[in-house]
Design a protein around this motif. Structure first.
Motif, PDB file in Angstrom:
ATOM      1  N   VAL A  91      -4.696  -5.475  -9.773  1.00 29.88           N
ATOM      2  CA  VAL A  91      -4.578  -5.447  -8.261  1.00 29.88           C
ATOM      3  C   VAL A  91      -5.762  -4.349  -8.065  1.00 29.88           C
ATOM      4  CG1 VAL A  91      -3.206  -4.210  -6.817  1.00 29.88           C
ATOM      5  CG2 VAL A  91      -2.342  -5.550  -8.470  1.00 29.88           C
ATOM      6  N   LEU A  92      -6.315  -4.379  -6.918  1.00 31.54           N
ATOM      7  CA  LEU A  92      -7.945  -3.995  -6.026  1.00 31.54           C
ATOM      8  C   LEU A  92      -7.171  -2.430  -5.608  1.00 31.54           C
ATOM      9  CD1 LEU A  92     -10.648  -4.047  -6.100  1.00 31.54           C
ATOM     10  CD2 LEU A  92     -10.095  -4.727  -4.157  1.00 31.54           C
ATOM     11  N   CYS A  93      -6.348  -1.535  -6.582  1.00 25.62           N
ATOM     12  CA  CYS A  93      -5.776  -0.208  -5.446  1.00 25.62           C
ATOM     13  C   CYS A  93      -6.514   0.855  -6.130  1.00 25.62           C
ATOM     14  CB  CYS A  93      -4.564  -0.602  -5.540  1.00 25.62           C
ATOM     15  SG  CYS A  93      -4.069   0.915  -4.869  1.00 25.62           S
ATOM     16  N   ASN A  94      -7.178   1.865  -5.674  1.00 21.47           N
ATOM     17  CA  ASN A  94      -7.321   3.322  -6.964  1.00 21.47           C
ATOM     18  C   ASN A  94      -6.339   4.015  -7.070  1.00 21.47           C
ATOM     19  OD1 ASN A  94      -7.452   3.877  -4.187  1.00 21.47           O
ATOM     20  ND2 ASN A  94      -9.715   4.384  -5.291  1.00 21.47           N
ATOM     21  N   LYS A  95      -5.005   4.158  -6.186  1.00 25.38           N
ATOM     22  CA  LYS A  95      -3.904   5.114  -6.336  1.00 25.38           C
ATOM     23  C   LYS A  95      -3.233   5.186  -7.317  1.00 25.38           C
ATOM     24  CE  LYS A  95      -4.196   4.927  -0.894  1.00 25.38           C
ATOM     25  NZ  LYS A  95      -3.287   4.573  -0.042  1.00 25.38           N
ATOM     26  N   PRO A  96      -3.101   6.126  -7.483  1.00 21.00           N
ATOM     27  CA  PRO A  96      -2.711   6.513  -9.239  1.00 21.00           C
ATOM     28  C   PRO A  96      -0.807   6.244  -8.583  1.00 21.00           C
ATOM     29  CG  PRO A  96      -3.499   8.548  -7.776  1.00 21.00           C
ATOM     30  CD  PRO A  96      -3.726   7.692  -6.932  1.00 21.00           C
ATOM     31  N   ASN A  97      -0.372   5.901  -9.798  1.00 14.41           N
ATOM     32  CA  ASN A  97       1.622   5.558  -9.523  1.00 14.41           C
ATOM     33  C   ASN A  97       2.049   4.394  -8.098  1.00 14.41           C
ATOM     34  OD1 ASN A  97       1.626   6.957 -11.462  1.00 14.41           O
ATOM     35  ND2 ASN A  97       1.714   9.325 -10.674  1.00 14.41           N
ATOM     36  N   CYS A  98       1.009   3.665  -7.728  1.00 17.78           N
ATOM     37  CA  CYS A  98       1.352   3.090  -6.235  1.00 17.78           C
ATOM     38  C   CYS A  98       2.059   1.818  -6.861  1.00 17.78           C
ATOM     39  CB  CYS A  98       0.095   2.591  -6.280  1.00 17.78           C
ATOM     40  SG  CYS A  98       0.209   1.176  -4.400  1.00 17.78           S
ATOM     41  N   LYS A  99       3.415   1.877  -6.326  1.00 18.41           N
ATOM     42  CA  LYS A  99       3.977   0.031  -6.791  1.00 18.41           C
ATOM     43  C   LYS A  99       3.336  -1.165  -6.490  1.00 18.41           C
ATOM     44  CE  LYS A  99       7.691   3.421  -7.442  1.00 18.41           C
ATOM     45  NZ  LYS A  99       9.602   3.639  -6.880  1.00 18.41           N
ATOM     46  N   HIS A 100       2.268  -0.939  -5.085  1.00 25.84           N
ATOM     47  CA  HIS A 100       2.050  -2.170  -4.734  1.00 25.84           C
ATOM     48  C   HIS A 100       2.971  -2.666  -3.810  1.00 25.84           C
ATOM     49  CE1 HIS A 100      -0.944  -1.084  -7.068  1.00 25.84           C
ATOM     50  NE2 HIS A 100      -0.650  -1.099  -8.747  1.00 25.84           N
ATOM     51  N   ASP A 101       3.702  -2.484  -2.846  1.00 29.64           N
ATOM     52  CA  ASP A 101       4.775  -3.327  -2.425  1.00 29.64           C
ATOM     53  C   ASP A 101       4.557  -2.651  -0.691  1.00 29.64           C
ATOM     54  OD1 ASP A 101       5.716  -0.318  -2.777  1.00 29.64           O
ATOM     55  OD2 ASP A 101       7.455  -1.164  -3.663  1.00 29.64           O
ATOM     56  N   SER A 102       4.191  -1.685  -0.283  1.00 28.28           N
ATOM     57  CA  SER A 102       4.156  -1.346   1.045  1.00 28.28           C
ATOM     58  C   SER A 102       2.472  -1.655   1.480  1.00 28.28           C
ATOM     59  CB  SER A 102       4.493  -0.115   1.426  1.00 28.28           C
ATOM     60  OG  SER A 102       4.417   0.694   0.839  1.00 28.28           O
ATOM     61  N   GLU A 103       2.189  -0.934   2.744  1.00 29.11           N
ATOM     62  CA  GLU A 103       0.674  -1.003   3.133  1.00 29.11           C
ATOM     63  C   GLU A 103       0.180   0.038   2.946  1.00 29.11           C
ATOM     64  OE1 GLU A 103       0.085  -3.339   7.377  1.00 29.11           O
ATOM     65  OE2 GLU A 103       2.302  -2.504   7.647  1.00 29.11           O
ATOM     66  N   SER A 104       0.571   1.033   2.559  1.00 34.27           N
ATOM     67  CA  SER A 104       0.215   1.975   2.035  1.00 34.27           C
ATOM     68  C   SER A 104      -0.733   1.894   0.485  1.00 34.27           C
ATOM     69  CB  SER A 104       1.036   3.357   1.516  1.00 34.27           C
ATOM     70  OG  SER A 104       1.967   2.253   0.262  1.00 34.27           O
ATOM     71  N   CYS A 105      -0.535   0.853  -0.272  1.00 35.22           N
ATOM     72  CA  CYS A 105      -1.288   0.021  -0.890  1.00 35.22           C
ATOM     73  C   CYS A 105      -2.458  -0.651  -0.775  1.00 35.22           C
ATOM     74  CB  CYS A 105      -0.116  -0.617  -1.877  1.00 35.22           C
ATOM     75  SG  CYS A 105      -1.062  -1.579  -3.076  1.00 35.22           S
TER      76      CYS A 105
END
Length: 452
Positions: A91-105
Motif C-alpha cells: 500500500v502506497l502509504c508512509n504513515k506508521p501504524n496506519c490501518k488504511h481505512d480512511s482518508e487520513s491514509c
C-alpha cells in the motif's frame, strides 16, 4: 539469360500468389501471412504523437506499477505500488501504524459521490506527479503518494466512462441527461458527451454532445477525431444452439464512424452487418476487425481509409485480447480463437486458443500455454502484463477454497486463489513456457455467491 529471367519471373509470380493472404490453422504453431496492400505498420503506433493513452486502474511507470484496488461496495480504493525490481506489492502509504481505512491514509481514496454506473477509477502519471481519478474527482500527489491536492471535481451530472491522456489534456467520454439530473424526468434520451480536462489550468469543458444511442461505444481517439462503433441492440436468443447464436450474432447492423473532437461533425466510415465486422478494436491509427463472412482478420487505417487483410482462412469466432493499445504488445496483435461460440458448452468443453499476429515479420503464431485450474481443466492465456525484463503470466494456476460457515442459513464462502508467474521476454516469444518462475499465491476473489 532468358532461362534465368523466366525462372525469376515464375518465382516472383508464385510468391505473389502464395502470399496474397495468410492462413489460420489450429494444428500449426506458426503460419506465414501477408496482406493485399503492403506490410502493416501498426506496431509503430506507440511512437505516434497523435495517439493518446487509454487510462485504466493500473499505470506502469519506469520503476514500478501503480494499481487501484477495490475495497468494498462504497467504491473506495486503495493505491498499491508494485516494485518491479523485487516484485514486492504494498500500500502506497508512509504513515506508521496506519490501518488504511480512511482518508487520513495517503493511499485511501473516496469518490465524490456514489455512481450507479460502471466504476472507472483511474491512475496515471503526468510531470512527475501521480493522478488518481476516483468517481468524478481528480487528485494529484507526489510519486510516493504524499501531499494530496484536489485538482478538479467534475460536476456530478456527468457519468464518466473511458478516458484518454494526451500531453496535459484528459479526454473523458461521458453521458448526462438533458435536464442535468441523474434521472429521466422528461422521457428524453441521455446525451453522449466528450469532456476535455486540462491538467495545467485545472479546467473542464464540453467539446460536443449528441443524443446517446444504445450499443454505442468509443473505440479510441486519433488526432482530432474520436472513433465509434454502433450496432443494433442484442435480442434474446431463440435457443441455446449454434444456429440460434449465428442468427443473432451475424445479423446486427454495424456502423463504424468518426466524430471531429473540435466541432462534433460525424462521418460514417464502414456500414455493414456483424457477419462482416465483429469484433472490433482500435490501436493507434488502426482499427482491427474480424469478418466471419470472409474469414479474414482485417486492419483499417483511419488516416488513409485503406484496408489490409492480415490473416485469411480464419473461420468461426474470435475476440481480441485486451483493449485499445493493450491489444498490441511488441508489435504483435493478440486474439483468442474459438471455432464456435458453443465451444464452452460442449461436453467436454472445447478450450479456446490464443494467437498473435506479428505485424512486422508477417507471422501468425499460436501460444502453447494454458492456465492450470484446480478442477483439472485449463484455460487459454488471457492477460500478459509487463514487468522489468519479462512478463507476468496471470495466473499460472487457480484453485478454489471453500469454507462452510456454521449455521444452516449461512452461504458457502468461496475464495479464488491464483499463483502468479513470471517469464523472461525472450523465453515467452520463443515459447519456452517451462521456464516460468512461479511467484506467491494470492487471494483473487472472495464472495458468498461465487460458483467455481
Amino acid at each position: 539469360m532468358k532461362k534465368l529471367f523466366l525462372t525469376i519471373f515464375i518465382s516472383v509470380l508464385l510468391t505473389m500468389i502464395l502470399s496474397s493472404c495468410g492462413t489460420y490453422s489450429k494444428e500449426s504453431e506458426e503460419k506465414s501471412l501477408s496482406n493485399s496492400k503492403g506490410q502493416s505498420d501498426a506496431g509503430n503506433y506507440a511512437h505516434d504523437s497523435n495517439v493518446p493513452l487509454l487510462l485504466s486502474s493500473e499505470w506502469t511507470g519506469s520503476s514500478g506499477i501503480y494499481k487501484l484496488v477495490g475495497l468494498d461496495t462504497s467504491q473506495s480504493r486503495l493505491l498499491h505500488y508494485i516494485d518491479k525490481e523485487n516484485n514486492n506489492e504494498f500500500v502506497l502509504c508512509n504513515k506508521p501504524n496506519c490501518k488504511h481505512d480512511s482518508e487520513s491514509c495517503n493511499a485511501y481514496f473516496v469518490p465524490s459521490y456514489i455512481s450507479y454506473y460502471v466504476d472507472n477509477s483511474l491512475v496515471f502519471e503526468y510531470k512527475n506527479n501521480i493522478f488518481v481519478k476516483i468517481g468524478n474527482r481528480i487528485v494529484k500527489m507526489n510519486m510516493d503518494g504524499t501531499d494530496h491536492e484536489n485538482v478538479i471535481d467534475i460536476p456530478d451530472k456527468y457519468n464518466l466512462s473511458s478516458a484518454y491522456l494526451r500531453d496535459s489534456l484528459l479526454y473523458i467520454q461521458a453521458t448526462a441527461w438533458p435536464d442535468g439530473n441523474d434521472s429521466n424526468l422528461n422521457d428524453d434520451s441521455p446525451l453522449s458527451i466528450m469532456l476535455e480536462v486540462d491538467l495545467e489550468d485545472e479546467s473542464c469543458r464540453e467539446l460536443w454532445s449528441f443524443k446517446y444511442k444504445e450499443e454505442e461505444s468509443l473505440l479510441g481517439i486519433y488526432g482530432k477525431y474520436g472513433y465509434y462503433l454502433w450496432h443494433t441492440p442484442t435480442q434474446p436468443l431463440s435457443g441455446y444452439n449454434q444456429e440460434a447464436l449465428n442468427a443473432e450474432e451475424n445479423n446486427k447492423d454495424v456502423i463504424l464512424y468518426s466524430v471531429n473532437m473540435e466541432n462534433g461533425e460525424r462521418e460514417d466510415l464502414i456500414k455493414a452487418t456483424s457477419f462482416s465486422i465483429d469484433p472490433v478494436v482500435m490501436a493507434g491509427k488502426f482499427i482491427f476487425y474480424h469478418s466471419r463472412k470472409d474469414e479474414k482478420l482485417i486492419q483499417f487505417n483511419v488516416e488513409t481509409k485503406e484496408s489490409i487483410e492480415l490473416v485469411c482462412d480464419l473461420p468461426g469466432y474470435i475476440r481480441f485480447l485486451g483493449k485499445g493499445n493493450d491489444t498490441i504488445l511488441n508489435n504483435k496483435l493478440f486474439y483468442i480463437m474459438a471455432n464456435d461460440m458453443t465451444d464452452a458448452y460442449a461436453d467436454p468443453p472445447k478450450g479456446n486458443d490464443t494467437f498473435y499476429v506479428d505485424l512486422e515479420n508477417e507471422t501468425n503464431t499460436k501460444i502453447n500455454f494454458r492456465t492450470k485450474k484446480s478442477n483439472g481443466k485449463s484455460e487459454n492465456l488471457t492477460t500478459l502484463p509487463e514487468e522489468k525484463d519479462g512478463y507476468y503470466i496471470l495466473p499460472v494456476q487457480k484453485e478454489v477454497k471453500k469454507e462452510i460457515m456454521q449455521g444452516g442459513e449461512v452461504p458457502v464462502e468461496s475464495t479464488l486463489r491464483v499463483q502468479y508467474g513470471c517469464i523472461k521476454k525472450e523465453d515467452f516469444w520463443a515459447g519456452n513456457f517451462d521456464k516460468i518462475t512461479n511467484l506467491e499465491w494470492k487471494d483473487y476473489m472472495s464472495q458468498s455467491t461465487y460458483t467455481p
